[in-house]
Each structure stands twice: as structure tokens, then as C-alpha cells.
Design a protein around this motif. Structure first.
Motif, PDB file in Angstrom:
ATOM      1  N   GLY A  86     -10.839  36.813 -33.228  1.00  0.00           N
ATOM      2  CA  GLY A  86     -11.846  37.828 -32.940  1.00  0.00           C
ATOM      3  C   GLY A  86     -13.007  37.845 -33.897  1.00  0.00           C
ATOM      4  N   THR A 136     -18.696  38.204 -34.844  1.00  0.00           N
ATOM      5  CA  THR A 136     -17.688  38.530 -33.845  1.00  0.00           C
ATOM      6  C   THR A 136     -17.647  37.509 -32.728  1.00  0.00           C
ATOM      7  OG1 THR A 136     -19.345  39.977 -32.860  1.00  0.00           O
ATOM      8  CG2 THR A 136     -17.667  41.015 -34.215  1.00  0.00           C
ATOM      9  N   GLN A 179     -17.055  36.396 -28.872  1.00  0.00           N
ATOM     10  CA  GLN A 179     -17.266  37.012 -27.567  1.00  0.00           C
ATOM     11  C   GLN A 179     -16.273  36.463 -26.534  1.00  0.00           C
ATOM     12  OE1 GLN A 179     -19.700  39.550 -26.629  1.00  0.00           O
ATOM     13  NE2 GLN A 179     -19.441  39.727 -28.840  1.00  0.00           N
ATOM     14  N   GLN A 205     -12.247  41.833 -29.249  1.00  0.00           N
ATOM     15  CA  GLN A 205     -12.573  43.045 -30.013  1.00  0.00           C
ATOM     16  C   GLN A 205     -11.322  43.775 -30.509  1.00  0.00           C
ATOM     17  OE1 GLN A 205     -14.117  42.072 -27.251  1.00  0.00           O
ATOM     18  NE2 GLN A 205     -16.166  41.702 -28.088  1.00  0.00           N
ATOM     19  N   ARG A 206     -10.230  43.694 -29.767  1.00  0.00           N
ATOM     20  CA  ARG A 206      -9.006  44.402 -30.150  1.00  0.00           C
ATOM     21  C   ARG A 206      -8.421  43.907 -31.464  1.00  0.00           C
ATOM     22  NH1 ARG A 206      -5.332  42.961 -25.098  1.00  0.00           N
ATOM     23  NH2 ARG A 206      -7.354  43.379 -24.131  1.00  0.00           N
ATOM     24  N   TRP A 244     -10.283  43.560 -34.228  1.00  0.00           N
ATOM     25  CA  TRP A 244     -10.967  44.160 -35.377  1.00  0.00           C
ATOM     26  C   TRP A 244     -11.226  45.654 -35.215  1.00  0.00           C
ATOM     27  CZ3 TRP A 244     -15.924  45.940 -34.228  1.00  0.00           C
ATOM     28  CH2 TRP A 244     -16.579  45.358 -33.147  1.00  0.00           C
ATOM     29  N   ASP A 273     -10.694  46.939 -24.759  1.00  0.00           N
ATOM     30  CA  ASP A 273     -11.789  45.966 -24.630  1.00  0.00           C
ATOM     31  C   ASP A 273     -11.696  45.232 -23.300  1.00  0.00           C
ATOM     32  OD1 ASP A 273      -9.446  44.772 -25.461  1.00  0.00           O
ATOM     33  OD2 ASP A 273     -10.411  43.339 -26.803  1.00  0.00           O
ATOM     34  N   SER A 286     -16.067  45.196 -24.102  1.00  0.00           N
ATOM     35  CA  SER A 286     -15.747  43.781 -24.281  1.00  0.00           C
ATOM     36  C   SER A 286     -16.898  42.989 -24.886  1.00  0.00           C
ATOM     37  CB  SER A 286     -15.377  43.162 -22.927  1.00  0.00           C
ATOM     38  OG  SER A 286     -16.437  43.347 -21.993  1.00  0.00           O
ATOM     39  N   GLU A 287     -18.023  43.655 -25.210  1.00  0.00           N
ATOM     40  CA  GLU A 287     -19.195  42.930 -25.703  1.00  0.00           C
ATOM     41  C   GLU A 287     -19.751  43.509 -26.994  1.00  0.00           C
ATOM     42  OE1 GLU A 287     -22.087  42.099 -22.768  1.00  0.00           O
ATOM     43  OE2 GLU A 287     -20.679  40.958 -21.550  1.00  0.00           O
ATOM     44  N   LEU A 288     -18.968  44.321 -27.687  1.00  0.00           N
ATOM     45  CA  LEU A 288     -19.397  44.790 -28.996  1.00  0.00           C
ATOM     46  C   LEU A 288     -19.547  43.597 -29.932  1.00  0.00           C
ATOM     47  CD1 LEU A 288     -17.068  47.888 -29.462  1.00  0.00           C
ATOM     48  CD2 LEU A 288     -19.524  47.918 -28.998  1.00  0.00           C
ATOM     49  N   ALA A 289     -20.534  43.647 -30.811  1.00  0.00           N
ATOM     50  CA  ALA A 289     -20.797  42.494 -31.662  1.00  0.00           C
ATOM     51  C   ALA A 289     -21.379  42.935 -32.991  1.00  0.00           C
ATOM     52  CB  ALA A 289     -21.767  41.531 -30.967  1.00  0.00           C
TER      53      ALA A 289
END
Length: 787
Positions: free
Chosen positions: A139, A150, A152, A157-158, A160, A165, A215-218
Motif C-alpha cells: 500500500g 501511496t 493505487q 488504502q486499508r 495505511w 476502500d 479507493s483513491e486516497l493518495a
């Protein structure tokens, strides 16, 4: 204090990496061995709607330790729901609360179950708070500059942050990220704050009032140079690593992003869907395939044109992020639409570079957004365009953004296409994917290759083309375009052939200059042409493309029985020819002269060229002069002083043929001990090992660490895989690198080495490790490779 530094404030602001000692820390139980899932759940059960996320997180890049606290505002979708479920892969959860009251929670197979105080009523709001710590093995990626960013990939995401997500979940966000003071941070949303927590720590705050897909946090943390510009009431931020592998004109790229953002808005007939566009330029892709998130684009300098990647990422903000695939396994329509938009804007179908990847890597669901599949779509699009499907797709995509829910699959698009055109296109096209891990060239090992010999009759009135299969072959007729080149113009026709061998005779005029075959773009065929010398000389002087002139120059060397060619090649070398052509001519001259006395001067002069291609050609030719002490001295000097690994490798290859074994061993051993960058050392170690001198293999171990770039680590691992046959060495290597490396490519290469030298201990170790590997490519390599 609810933030991540609540405890550290009371403990005299200790460094970030101190482990929280709040009572009741509960670690996730050891995960039972089970088949990993690497794609999103198509229709997750959503008892609650997530309406806001607030995250306070601290990261120590040196050891990748994270401490955080996340708060969610949720609203019940159904009455009777009594548990909020978050994903928390391999995390330590120290506390959780609901509406401000601590609750007992459970961790089961990476799922965090948080019970409500009482069952919810539909539409009822609750606040969920979780404090956690973790050291993600998946991740997050980290390169040799210490930059952390991060992934993608699905379900990343799960690892961190505790989160659901899934592409079905989207919400406004408030991200507070604390990092060592020498680093800067960029993250999803607009930057609203930057504050020194103390002398050692800086906290950055990024907020998005627009829904961001979970699902797209960065985010990215590193040493960045950055510039910004306004775009209407919004803003574009661009950051680049301070030690790029090549020069990056930030101002030019920023202007390009501004221009393209406006053009894509016009094309999509809708505004940019996020509050900020944050563009981060990295040196190395880290085996990532999807390069965009919600309001974020990652650009990689080893993935090809920065401008092309930028445009693809901008298009991806609409089709790929705002409208996204529920499952990657059905995401081809996303790439099709991205291809359509960029083609309509640029009039071209540019490809991505395929490099810095493990050789013979394992196919996976990740490939759908990978460079090979993107390149395949560029070729496929030419066929779709010829079939007049472009108008139908073009007419549907603006309204599609409003008609379809944000999460879509191929059949959803196909329904719209059918309504518009009456054309049933519910089957995803079969793409020819080129898995080439060495360059952007799409020629691959499984292509069909034919050797074509041109035999001219004595009267000069016909030429027979002899086709002979070298690799693969065709059972059905294939058609190539044939160009007859004369002084007054070109006549174009066709030739057809089939089978393992075939011949075709074509009539020509005696004054023909050359004959040229053209392979259709959709036909994956390579041809090795053997043309008469007059044809090659004409093409060398007159061919329109550089590639044609290079091929002609190199093919002259196949006529080793023609002594008159030496003078023709020397004459050509005295002219003003391109470096690529000059290198090809030198190699042909070497093939013809074969080390004849008095012919070495041109090759020695090539060593002084500014072109590395010409230098390599000169070096290679000098191996034909093993008796010359002066040549051996010049080659040794150049090999020792060059900073270019390709020249170094060519040099030691030549030395291995002209120096004594003792001289070569001494030279290479000295290089291996003194080099600190790594490429030269590993190349020297490989050369020694290939001669049976394996005593230096232990030196390769020092180049496996994360401070070296991927290319060095890859070369070192491949040398060890080939020459280190000690299973215990590999077991120790696996225990260290599979646990420590954030680069999935390195884990993949380590696994390949372990499998090649597997014994019962290695099999037992890999079986135990398997459930901790969350990268589909590495997981499959293990599960399919154990015997």
C-alpha cells in the motif's frame, strides 16, 4: 487529545516512531493461510453511508512506522445495523469509540468490527473513531531517495488507514499528515495548512469538500520542488523529486496541464470534478500500473513521455476516477474511453515505455491499467476507428458521465453504445498485449519472424522473395505491401505468403533502386531482410527514415564475401551521418574486416565519439584484435573511466576476449571493491562469476539494500539467482528482503530466486509467508512456483 500526537505531547514530544503505549493495544491475530483476493468486492454490503473522513497520521519514512487516528461520520442505510466494518490490514488497533464512548472491537482477517452502542435507525448519524499503528508491507512504496507514496492498486488504502476502500464508497476528506521537518507532503485535496509541531515534525493539512473515492486516497512524502498555478477558482500543484533522473521543466509541464485541463473539460462537457489537481513527478514507477487518484496524478520518469502521462492522468480524473470501475477485471472500457479522448485531442495514439520491470513477470488483474495493455489499446483503437465505431463512442461519453453511476463496468457502457448505434458490443475485444520489459518497442519474443532473401535474376527483370520462418509461422495467407522504388517514383503493390517457407517472384524494371516491404500495423510480424548490396547502398544514402538507413548500414555486414564493401563503408563513414548510422556502419565494417591488420584505426577513433552508440560499436569491433597490447590498454582505460554502464559492460565483454584471465580478474575485482553506485560492481561480479570466479558473489549482497535504485538491485539479484546455489543463503535473503522491501519487484525477484533453489525449508518458509503477501504478482509467483 484526539490527534496522533496527543500522547507524544504529554511525553515531551518524543519522536514520531515511538510506539503508542496506551492501554489495551490489541494486535491483529495471525492470519490463516487462505487464497488472497486482489480485486474489489463488486457489491459490498454497505449498512452505512460514509459522509466524512478526518485523519490525523504521522509517518516516519526511515522505518515506515505509522501512528494515526481516523474519525468517520456515518449514516445508517438500514434500520437494525449494529456494527461498522472497516478494513485494517495487519494493523495494531489501540482504541475505538462510537459517538465519543469507547467500545470493544474485534479484528478478524484484516476486518475491524466496531459495534454500535445500540442498533441504528435508518438515516441515523454516528461518529466512529479509531486509533491505530502499523508498518505497512503493502500500500505504500518507497524509493532509494527515501520518497514515500501511496499505491493505487486495489485494496491498498486499508494497509495505511482503517477504511472501507471500495470504489462504491466516496466522501469529503480532511487529512492531517505529520512528517519529519526535512520532508514535505502532498495529499488528496487542497492544502489548507502547514504547521511546525516542533523542531523535528511538520504537519500538513489537506481538505476536500468534494467526495473522494475511498479507493483513491493518495499522498506523497519526500524532498520536492514545486510550482502552482490557478485554474479558474481552482488550483494546479506540481511537485517533482529534487534528484530527478532527467531534467524536468516544471513551468512547461504546469502550463501544459493548465491547457489540457481546459481542453478535457470542453471534451467531457463538464467541470474538473475535484477542488485541486496535485501532480507528483517521481523517478521510478515502483511497478505501479494505475497512476491517478481522486484529484491526484503520479508521473514516472521511467514510463515514457511526461506529457503523455500527464494527459492520460488528467483524462483519468473524469473517466477513471469520477467514473471508475467497480472491479479492475472489468475496467477495459475505462482505458478505451481514455484512449478515445486523448486520440481526439492529439490525433495520435502514443504508447508508454515498458521498462524497469522484472523479466518474465506474472500476469495479474493489475495489468488492466498497465503500460502493456495501454499500448495494446492504442493499436486496437486503429481497428475500431476503421470500423467507424469512433463516432458512436465519441457521441456517448459526455452524457455518459451523467447517465451512469460513478462505478461502472463494460456492460454498462455497452448498453449506452447499443442505445446510440444498435451495435451489440458486449464482448470485450481481444487485445494483443506485448509483454516487453526492456524498452518501449512493442516487438516481443512471441512475435512471428521471417527471414526474407531478395534474389535478382541475371536480366534484372524480376526479383524472387524467399520467405523462411525463423520464429513461429503462419498457416494462412498473409499480405504485405510492396514498394518498388525507382528514380522517377514509387510503385506500390502487394505480396502474399504462407507456411514455413514460401517464395514470391515480382517483376521489376532493370533500373530499380530498391524494393521495400511494409508490414501492416495490426500484423505482429518481424522480418529479417537480406537485400543485394546495391539496394542497401541506395537505402543508406536515400531512405527517408532513420531506422531504414540504420538497417541498411547494418545489413551491409552480412555481405562478408564482398571485399569492395570495405571501401564503400569507409567512404560513408567520412560523410556526415547520424550516430545511429555510424554505429551500424562500424559494426558492419568489423564483420567484413574481421581484425585484419591495419584496419583498427577507425574503431580506435570511435572511442573518442560523443555518442555512446558509436563508442560501443568501436569497443565491440576491437575484440577482433586480441594480439594488440595498445588496444588492450585503450579498452582497459576506457572501461575503467566511463560513467555509462552500457559502455562498461561492453568494455569488460571485450576485455574478457583479449586479456588474460589473471589480468581480467584483477581488473574486475578492483572495480567491484571501489564502486559505490553499484552498476559497475554488479557487472564486474557477473563477468567474474561467468568465468567460474564466484568468490566475489558476497559483494553483490551489499547492493540489495533500499538505498540503491531498482536497476542495481535487480542486477544483483539476477546475478545471485544465476550463480549462488546455496539454499541457506537464499533462505536468509528471503527472510530479510520479503519482510523489509516495499518494492514488489524486489520481492518478486527474491521469490524467483528462492523457488529456483527451493528445498523443504524454503517451501515451508514461503508457505508461511504467503498469507502476508498482498501483491497479486508476487503472491501468484509463490503459489504457482512451489512444488
Amino acid at each position: 487529545m484526539s490527534g496522533i500526537y496527543g500522547l507524544s505531547y504529554f511525553l515531551k514530544r518524543k519522536p514520531l516512531f515511538i510506539v503508542l503505549i496506551l492501554g489495551g493495544i490489541l494486535s491483529a491475530p495471525a492470519q490463516a493461510l487462505f487464497a488472497q483476493s486482489f480485486d474489489y468486492e463488486r457489491y459490498p454490503k454497505l449498512d452505512f453511508d460514509f459522509t466524512h473522513m478526518q485523519l490525523e497520521m504521522g509517518l516516519q519514512p526511515q522505518n515506515m512506522r505509522m501512528n494515526g487516528a481516523v474519525t468517520y461520520q456515518v449514516k445508517a442505510n438500514i434500520s437494525g445495523a449494529d456494527t461498522v466494518t472497516l478494513y485494517a490490514a495487519h494493523m495494531e488497533i489501540s482504541a475505538a469509540s462510537v459517538d465519543g464512548e469507547r467500545v470493544e472491537f474485534q479484528l478478524k482477517n484484516d476486518s475491524l468490527l466496531i459495534p454500535l452502542l445500540e442498533p441504528a435507525e435508518r438515516g441515523q448519524n454516528h461518529e466512529i473513531w479509531v486509533r491505530y499503528s502499523t508498518t505497512p508491507g503493502f500500500g505504500l512504496l518507497k524509493n532509494n531517495n527515501g520518497t514515500v507514496w501511496t499505491s493505487q492498486l486495489p485494496r491498498a488504502q486499508r494497509h495505511w488507514v482503517p477504511i472501507l476502500d471500495n470504489p462504491h464508497v466516496a466522501m469529503p476528506t480532511d487529512l492531517k499528515i505529520s512528517v519529519p521537518a526535512e520532508f514535505t507532503a502532498w495529499a488528496t485535496g487542497r492544502k489548507v495548512g502547514e504547521e511546525a509541531v516542533n523542531e523535528e515534525v511538520t504537519q500538513y493539512n489537506f481538505v476536500s469538500k468534494t467526495d473522494i473515492p475511498a479507493s483513491e486516497l493518495a499522498f506523497a512524502i519526500g524532498n520536492f520542488q514545486s510550482q502552482s498555478t490557478t485554474f479558474g477558482i481552482k488550483r494546479i500543484n506540481m511537485a517533482v523529486e529534487q534528484e530527478p533522473s532527467g531534467e524536468v521543466d516544471l513551468q512547461q509541464l504546469l502550463q501544459q496541464s493548465y491547457d489540457w485541463l481546459g481542453k478535457v473539460e470542453t471534451e467531457m462537457q463538464s467541470e474538473f470534478p475535484y477542488e485541486r489537481l496535485n501532480i507528483v513527478i517521481m523517478n521510478d514507477h515502483g511497478w505501479e500500473t494505475k497512476s491517478w487518484g481522486g484529484g491526484t496524478i503520479f508521473i514516472y520518469q521511467n514510463r515514457g513521455s511526461l506529457q503523455h502521462q500527464l494527459l492520460r492522468g488528467i483524462i483519468g480524473q473524469w473517466i477513471g476516477s469520477s467514473q471508475r470501475a467497480a472491479q479492475w477485471s472489468e475496467a477495459d472500457a475505462i482505458t478505451l474511453y481514455q484512449t478515445l479522448v486523448q486520440q481526439s485531442m492529439t490525433g495520435s495514439t502514443p504508447t508508454l515505455d515498458v521498462q524497469d520491470l522484472p523479466r518474465q513477470s506474472t500476469p495479474s488483474v493489475y495489468d488492466v491499467f498497465g503500460p502493456e495493455r495501454w499500448n495494446a489499446w492504442q493499436q486496437q483503437w486503429l481497428q475500431w476507428k476503421e470500423q467507424s465505431k469512433a463516432w458512436m463512442i465519441s457521441d456517448t461519453h459526455p452524457g455518459m458521465l451523467e447517465q451512469l453511476s460513478p462505478v461502472v463496468q463494460w456492460s454498462d457502457y455497452a448498453d449506452l453504445w447499443y442505445q446510440k448505434s444498435g451495435q451489440p458490443m458486449f464482448e470485450i475485444p481481444r487485445l494483443t498485449v506485448a509483454h516487453d520489459t526492456s524498452a518501449a518497442d512493442t516487438t516481443v519474443a512471441d512475435s512471428v519472424i521471417y527471414r526474407v532473401r531478395y534474389n535478382r535474376d541475371l536480366a534484372g527483370e524480376s526479383i524472387t522473395l524467399g520467405f523462411e520462418a525463423v520464429q513461429g509461422g503462419y498457416d494462412e495467407l498473409k499480405t504485405l505491401r510492396l514498394h518498388k522504388v525507382y528514380a522517377e517514383g514509387i510503385e506500390t503493390g502487394e505480396v502474399t505468403f504462407t507456411g514455413l517457407s514460401d517464395s514470391v517472384t515480382v517483376s521489376v524494371s532493370p533500373d530499380i533502386r530498391t524494393l521495400r516491404l511494409e508490414v501492416p500495423q495490426e500484423l505482429r510480424l518481424g522480418i529479417e531482410e537480406h537485400k543485394p548490396v546495391p539496394f542497401l547502398i541506395y537505402e543508406l544514402r536515400n531512405a527517408e527514415s532513420l531506422n531504414q538507413r540504420v538497417r541498411a548500414a547494418r545489413n551491409l555486414g552480412k555481405h562478408t564475401d564482398n571485399p569492395d564493401l570495405q571501401l564503400a563503408i569507409v567512404d560513408a563513414l567520412e560523410g556526415n551521418v547520424e550516430p545511429d548510422v555510424r554505429a551500424a556502419l562500424l559494426m558492419s565494417l568489423a564483420d567484413i574486416t574481421r581484425g585484419a591488420a591495419g584496419t583498427e584505426q577507425l574503431f580506435l577513433e570511435a572511442l573518442q565519439s560523443e555518442s555512446r552508440l558509436v563508442q560501443k560499436a568501436g569497443l565491440k569491433a576491437l575484440q577482433n584484435y586480441p594480439e594488440s597490447v595498445e588496444i588492450q590498454k585503450r579498452v582497459r582505460q576506457m572501461t575503467a573511466s566511463t560513467n555509462h554502464i552500457a559502455i562498461f559492460k561492453q568494455g569488460i565483454s571485450v576485455l574478457s576476449g583479449i586479456a588474460t584471465q589473471e589480468e581480467l580478474d584483477a581488473f574486475l575485482s578492483e572495480v567491484a571493491r571501489r564502486d559505490t553506485v553499484g552498476y559497475r560492481s554488479v557487472a564486474a561480479i557477473r563477468q567474474l562469476a561467468s568465468k567460474g570466479e564466484t568468490g566475489m558473489l558476497t559483494e553483490a549482497e551489499r547492493f540489495l539494500g533500499g538505498s540503491y535504485d531498482y536497476g542495481v538491485r535487480q542486477e544483483a539479484l539476477e546475478v545471485l539467482t544465476e550463480y549462488d546455489e546455496n539454499a541457506q543463503n537464499w533462505l536468509q535473503r528471503g527472510r530479510e528482503l520479503l519482510t523489509e522491501s516495499r518494492d514488489p519487484r524486489i520481492r518478486f525477484l527474491v521469490v524467483r530466486g528462492l523457488l529456483q533453489h527451493q528445498n523443504s525449508e524454503i517451501v515451508s518458509f514461503l508457505s508461511e509467508y504467503l498469507s502476508d503477501e498482498y501483491d497479486a504478482r508476487v503472491y501468484r509467483a509463490i503459489s504457482e512456483g512451489m512444488r
